[in-house]
Design an enzyme around this catalytic site. Structure first.
Site, PDB file in Angstrom:
ATOM      1  CB  THR A  98      -0.977   0.021   1.199  1.00 54.82           C
ATOM      2  OG1 THR A  98      -1.729   1.251   1.165  1.00 54.82           O
ATOM      3  CG2 THR A  98      -0.280  -0.108   2.532  1.00 54.82           C
ATOM      4  CD  GLU A  99      -1.304   3.832  -3.079  1.00 59.17           C
ATOM      5  OE1 GLU A  99      -2.199   4.400  -3.720  1.00 59.17           O
ATOM      6  OE2 GLU A  99      -1.222   2.588  -2.982  1.00 59.17           O
ATOM      7  CG  ASN A 100      -0.845   4.095   3.474  1.00 61.43           C
ATOM      8  OD1 ASN A 100      -0.909   3.089   2.785  1.00 61.43           O
ATOM      9  ND2 ASN A 100      -1.441   4.172   4.652  1.00 61.43           N
TER      10      ASN A 100
END
Length: 216
Positions: free
Chosen positions: A52-54
Site C-alpha cells: 500500500t503506497e502509504n
C-alpha cells in the site's frame, strides 16, 4: 444499445477472474473499490504480498470491527492488518518502490480505457467532481503490469472501453488486461482481444456495447 439486466459476472466474480491471473510470489498493489476484493480470492497455495503506497509491504486483511489498530490504515483509509514479516517505511520510500519497478502488478478501477490501453481513472473533467489522483499516475508509470477492473458500461449505458479516452489521462498505453462484468479483454499491439466472455454474453452483444473494435 439497451443493456440487459442481471447478466454477466458479479463484482466478486470479476475479482476472482483477476485473482486467478496473479502469479505466485507477486508483489501487488490494489486500487480502491472492486480491486480490493481481489485479495480475498487468490487461489489457495499462492503467496501474494500486498503493498500500500502509504508505507506498508505485507498488508493483511481488513481489520475486524472492534479489533482495529487506529494507526494501521491503507491508502483507501480502511483499517487493516499486517502479516508476519511486514515492513513499514516512509511514504517517499514507498513511492520509490513503485517508481523503481519493484511492484509486479497493480489492479485499478477506471472511468475509461482506450483500445491502445490508455487509462483515465482520476477525473471525469467535471468541475463539480473532486479529482482523486492518489498514487495512480505513479503506479501506472512504475508497476510492471496493470490490470483494470470495471463495469463494462456506465449507469447511463455508455461504454467505458473506448477508441480514445475523452477524460483526463492517468497514463498512455499502460493497461495489459481489462476485467469487466461482460468479458476479460487483453490489450495487444493489434487491438483488444476478447480472452473470455461472461455467461450470457455473446461476442455480438459485447461489440455492440463497446466503443472500440474487438477481435477474438
Amino acid at each position: 444499445m439497451e443493456l440487459m439486466e442481471n447478466i454477466g459476472w458479479t463484482s466478486i466474480q470479476m475479482a476472482q477472474n483477476a485473482a486467478m491471473d496473479i502469479p505466485d510470489g507477486s508483489y501487488v498493489n490494489l486500487g480502491i473499490g472492486i480491486p480490493e476484493l481481489v485479495a480475498d480470492h487468490i487461489p489457495g497455495g499462492r503467496e501474494v504480498i500486498y503493498h500500500t503506497e502509504n508505507g506498508l509491504l505485507g498488508m493483511g486483511k481488513v481489520a475486524e470491527k472492534g479489533s482495529e489498530d487506529f494507526e494501521l490504515v491503507n491508502a483507501g483509509k480502511k483499517y487493516i492488518t499486517a502479516i508476519p514479516g511486514a515492513a513499514y517505511f516512509h511514504h517517499a520510500d514507498s513511492f520509490a518502490m513503485i517508481r523503481g519497478g519493484h511492484i509486479d502488478i497493480c489492479v485499478l478501477g477506471a472511468y475509461q480505457v482506450s483500445e491502445e490501453g490508455d487509462l483515465a481513472n482520476w477525473s471525469t473533467g467535471d468541475a463539480e467532481d473532486v479529482p482523486a489522483v492518489g498514487g495512480a499516475m505513479d503506479l501506472v508509470a512504475g508497476v510492471k503490469t496493470i490490470f483494470v477492473i470495471t463495469q463494462h458500461c456506465t449507469k447511463a449505458g455508455e461504454s467505458k472501453i473506448v477508441k480514445q479516452c475523452t477524460y483526463p489521462l492517468t497514463g498512455k498505453k499502460v493497461c495489459s488486461r481489462i476485467y469487466t462484468n461482460f468479458a476479460i479483454i487483453e490489450v495487444t499491439e493489434n487491438g483488444l482481444f476478447v480472452k473470455e466472455l461472461a455467461p450470457g454474453i455473446t461476442f455480438e452483444y459485447l461489440q455492440e456495447h463497446t466503443g472500440a473494435r474487438l477481435f477474438r
